[in-house]
Design an enzyme around this catalytic site. Structure first.
Site, mmCIF file in Angstrom:
data_model
loop_
_atom_site.group_PDB
_atom_site.id
_atom_site.type_symbol
_atom_site.label_atom_id
_atom_site.label_comp_id
_atom_site.label_asym_id
_atom_site.label_seq_id
_atom_site.Cartn_x
_atom_site.Cartn_y
_atom_site.Cartn_z
ATOM 1 N N GLU A 175 0.943 3.931 1.834
ATOM 2 C CA GLU A 175 1.488 4.347 3.123
ATOM 3 C C GLU A 175 2.594 3.393 3.588
ATOM 4 O OE1 GLU A 175 -2.859 3.194 4.020
ATOM 5 O OE2 GLU A 175 -1.609 3.427 2.263
ATOM 6 N N CYS B 198 -2.653 -1.330 7.694
ATOM 7 C CA CYS B 198 -1.822 -0.125 7.569
ATOM 8 C C CYS B 198 -1.965 0.768 8.792
ATOM 9 C CB CYS B 198 -2.178 0.643 6.298
ATOM 10 S SG CYS B 198 -1.542 -0.143 4.798
ATOM 11 N N CYS C 72 -6.266 1.120 5.510
ATOM 12 C CA CYS C 72 -6.935 -0.112 5.911
ATOM 13 C C CYS C 72 -6.466 -0.447 7.338
ATOM 14 C CB CYS C 72 -6.588 -1.247 4.946
ATOM 15 S SG CYS C 72 -4.849 -1.723 4.963
ATOM 16 N N HIS D 73 0.839 -1.187 0.000
ATOM 17 C CA HIS D 73 0.000 0.000 0.000
ATOM 18 C C HIS D 73 0.882 1.247 0.000
ATOM 19 C CE1 HIS D 73 -3.867 -2.079 1.644
ATOM 20 N NE2 HIS D 73 -3.370 -2.682 0.587
#
Length: 160
Positions: free
Chosen positions: A77, A106, A103, A75
């Protein structure tokens, strides 16, 4: 002359970074900032040195895991945090600007790394068809400030 706010600069950069994504499902960008200085950037996609999903699997993208998520991609991040740490930058006390709310996995990483604030553009729950933004709820529960970016940004990429 009007000077843009730092929030506007960082979120617009996150939107532009999202356009670098090779994912065929969703483009997401992230900017990690401390004291108004950018310490790292990221966008979603496979780990560096592997392959680009839109090039190797242009019709379907990479395979999906049991929850329907990409089996290969990191992802945005995650990429921003990993790059910062790899280059020995301190992320504790920083702010993360991301085009899609984190999410839950994360969010756990964001909290564990000591990131103090998250600013997001779009809801992860709305994108995934979930009842709530679990990642945002987790961050709020444990004292990480989360804010929805309040302004409209002109986005010319349908996948963002």
């Amino acid at each position: 002359m009007s000077r843009p706010d730092f929030d506007d600069i960082f979120m617009e950069l996150a939107v532009n970074l999202a356009k670098r994504s090779h994912c065929i499902k969703k483009h997401v960008g992230a900017v990690l900032v401390k004291d108004t200085r950018i310490i790292s950037i990221g966008y979603n996609g496979p780990p560096s040195g592997t392959h680009n999903c839109d090039e190797e699997f242009p019709e379907t993208g990479c395979s999906r895991d049991s929850k329907g998520s990409c089996s290969l991609a990191l992802h945005a991040e995650q990429n921003a945090i990993l790059y910062a740490v790899k280059n020995k930058a301190t992320v504790e006390g920083s702010t993360l600007y991301v085009t899609l709310a984190p999410c839950l996995p994360c969010a756990r990483i964001i909290y564990s790394m000591g990131i103090e604030k998250g600013v997001f553009l779009f809801s992860y729950a709305e994108y995934k068809g979930l009842l709530e933004d679990e990642g945002l709820e987790f961050l709020k529960k444990f004292g990480v400030g989360v804010t929805k970016y309040p302004k409209q940004i002109n986005i010319d990429d349908a996948l963002i």
